[in-house]
Design a protein around this motif. Structure first.
Motif, PDB file in Angstrom:
ATOM      1  N   ASP A  20       0.840  -1.204   0.000  1.00  0.00           N
ATOM      2  CA  ASP A  20       0.000   0.000   0.000  1.00  0.00           C
ATOM      3  C   ASP A  20       0.875   1.255   0.000  1.00  0.00           C
ATOM      4  OD1 ASP A  20      -2.245  -1.596   0.069  1.00  0.00           O
ATOM      5  OD2 ASP A  20      -2.539  -1.384   2.231  1.00  0.00           O
ATOM      6  N   ALA A  21       1.962   1.209   0.759  1.00  0.00           N
ATOM      7  CA  ALA A  21       2.879   2.354   0.822  1.00  0.00           C
ATOM      8  C   ALA A  21       3.447   2.646  -0.562  1.00  0.00           C
ATOM      9  CB  ALA A  21       4.012   2.069   1.815  1.00  0.00           C
ATOM     10  N   TYR A  22       3.869   1.613  -1.256  1.00  0.00           N
ATOM     11  CA  TYR A  22       4.418   1.791  -2.594  1.00  0.00           C
ATOM     12  C   TYR A  22       3.360   2.332  -3.554  1.00  0.00           C
ATOM     13  CZ  TYR A  22       6.198   0.831  -7.211  1.00  0.00           C
ATOM     14  OH  TYR A  22       6.566   0.975  -8.521  1.00  0.00           O
ATOM     15  N   SER A  23       2.159   1.808  -3.452  1.00  0.00           N
ATOM     16  CA  SER A  23       1.075   2.256  -4.327  1.00  0.00           C
ATOM     17  C   SER A  23       0.788   3.748  -4.130  1.00  0.00           C
ATOM     18  CB  SER A  23      -0.189   1.441  -4.047  1.00  0.00           C
ATOM     19  OG  SER A  23      -1.261   1.887  -4.834  1.00  0.00           O
ATOM     20  N   VAL A  24       0.693   4.178  -2.883  1.00  0.00           N
ATOM     21  CA  VAL A  24       0.448   5.597  -2.607  1.00  0.00           C
ATOM     22  C   VAL A  24       1.617   6.438  -3.113  1.00  0.00           C
ATOM     23  CG1 VAL A  24       0.236   7.308  -0.755  1.00  0.00           C
ATOM     24  CG2 VAL A  24      -1.127   5.217  -0.689  1.00  0.00           C
ATOM     25  N   ALA A  25       2.837   6.000  -2.852  1.00  0.00           N
ATOM     26  CA  ALA A  25       4.018   6.753  -3.294  1.00  0.00           C
ATOM     27  C   ALA A  25       4.070   6.840  -4.815  1.00  0.00           C
ATOM     28  CB  ALA A  25       5.290   6.103  -2.755  1.00  0.00           C
ATOM     29  N   ARG A  26       3.697   5.771  -5.494  1.00  0.00           N
ATOM     30  CA  ARG A  26       3.703   5.795  -6.961  1.00  0.00           C
ATOM     31  C   ARG A  26       2.678   6.775  -7.501  1.00  0.00           C
ATOM     32  NH1 ARG A  26       1.379   3.846 -11.352  1.00  0.00           N
ATOM     33  NH2 ARG A  26      -0.092   2.480 -10.322  1.00  0.00           N
ATOM     34  N   TRP A  27       1.510   6.797  -6.887  1.00  0.00           N
ATOM     35  CA  TRP A  27       0.489   7.731  -7.356  1.00  0.00           C
ATOM     36  C   TRP A  27       0.888   9.172  -7.075  1.00  0.00           C
ATOM     37  CZ3 TRP A  27      -2.900   6.911 -10.908  1.00  0.00           C
ATOM     38  CH2 TRP A  27      -3.411   5.633 -11.114  1.00  0.00           C
ATOM     39  N   VAL A  28       1.504   9.433  -5.938  1.00  0.00           N
ATOM     40  CA  VAL A  28       1.897  10.808  -5.608  1.00  0.00           C
ATOM     41  C   VAL A  28       3.046  11.269  -6.498  1.00  0.00           C
ATOM     42  CG1 VAL A  28       2.841  12.331  -3.816  1.00  0.00           C
ATOM     43  CG2 VAL A  28       1.032  10.704  -3.237  1.00  0.00           C
ATOM     44  N   THR A  29       4.052  10.415  -6.684  1.00  0.00           N
ATOM     45  CA  THR A  29       5.223  10.822  -7.474  1.00  0.00           C
ATOM     46  C   THR A  29       5.027  10.619  -8.967  1.00  0.00           C
ATOM     47  OG1 THR A  29       6.297   8.658  -7.334  1.00  0.00           O
ATOM     48  CG2 THR A  29       6.797  10.271  -5.589  1.00  0.00           C
TER      49      THR A  29
END
Length: 178
Positions: A20-29
């Motif tokens: 989930d952390a990676y998914s959120v970071a990918r969407w933000v960046t």
């Protein structure tokens, strides 16, 4: 608390939420490599702060750290962008009917479904950051309004308004591609 206890707490609280952390970071960046850097930084922050975690919703705690790390990373590594934000005085309510019929089991239907998925991802990626993160936290990560309000540090009404606006913009963008 000793270092071994912190490692155990980190393993129990943070590690289960790395996807989930990676998914959120990918969407933000907007970028896989940048998202990996953000998650790495967020993990360091989480490890340093795990002693202060008082329990409760570990997922929301981790995603708050990821969100903050992502925006810090963006400030350091990308030129600031001008973001137009509509006024947020009214909380909009929006219901989108799920009128999508199930795709038939054939290669053409699968290709069309994949094309629609690519358009949806592009539409979400083109949203202003505050709308994109709210939409992703709710519709991709499945967080409730209270969790999103905690993560983004805004009132629940603002979360609802941003979500409604994000959904409306995505629907408008998808309609323009038809």
């Amino acid at each position: 608390m000793d270092r071994g206890d912190n490692r155990t707490r980190f393993a129990n609280v943070v590690i289960p939420h790395l996807d989930d952390a990676y998914s959120v970071a990918r969407w933000v960046t907007g970028n896989r490599a940048d998202a990996e850097d953000v998650v790495q930084e967020a993990c360091l922050r989480a490890f340093r702060g795990i002693g202060g975690f008082t329990g409760g919703n570990g997922r929301a705690w981790v995603l708050t750290i990821v969100r903050n790390a992502a925006y810090d990373w963006l400030r350091k590594n990308r030129a600031p962008a001008v973001v137009h934000v509509d006024d947020l005085e009214a909380v909009e309510r929006m219901r989108s009917a799920d009128d999508a019929a199930p795709a038939a089991d054939n290669p053409e239907a699968a290709l069309i479904a994949r094309a629609d998925e690519v358009k949806l991802e592009a539409a979400i990626a083109s949203l202003p950051a505050i709308f994109r993160e709210t939409l992703v936290l709710r519709d991709v990560q499945g967080l409730d309004y209270r969790e999103i309000a905690t993560i983004t540090d805004v009132p629940i009404g603002t979360v609802m308004s941003r979500l409604a606006r994000a959904r409306r913009r995505v629907i408008e963008m998808l309609g323009a591609h038809r």
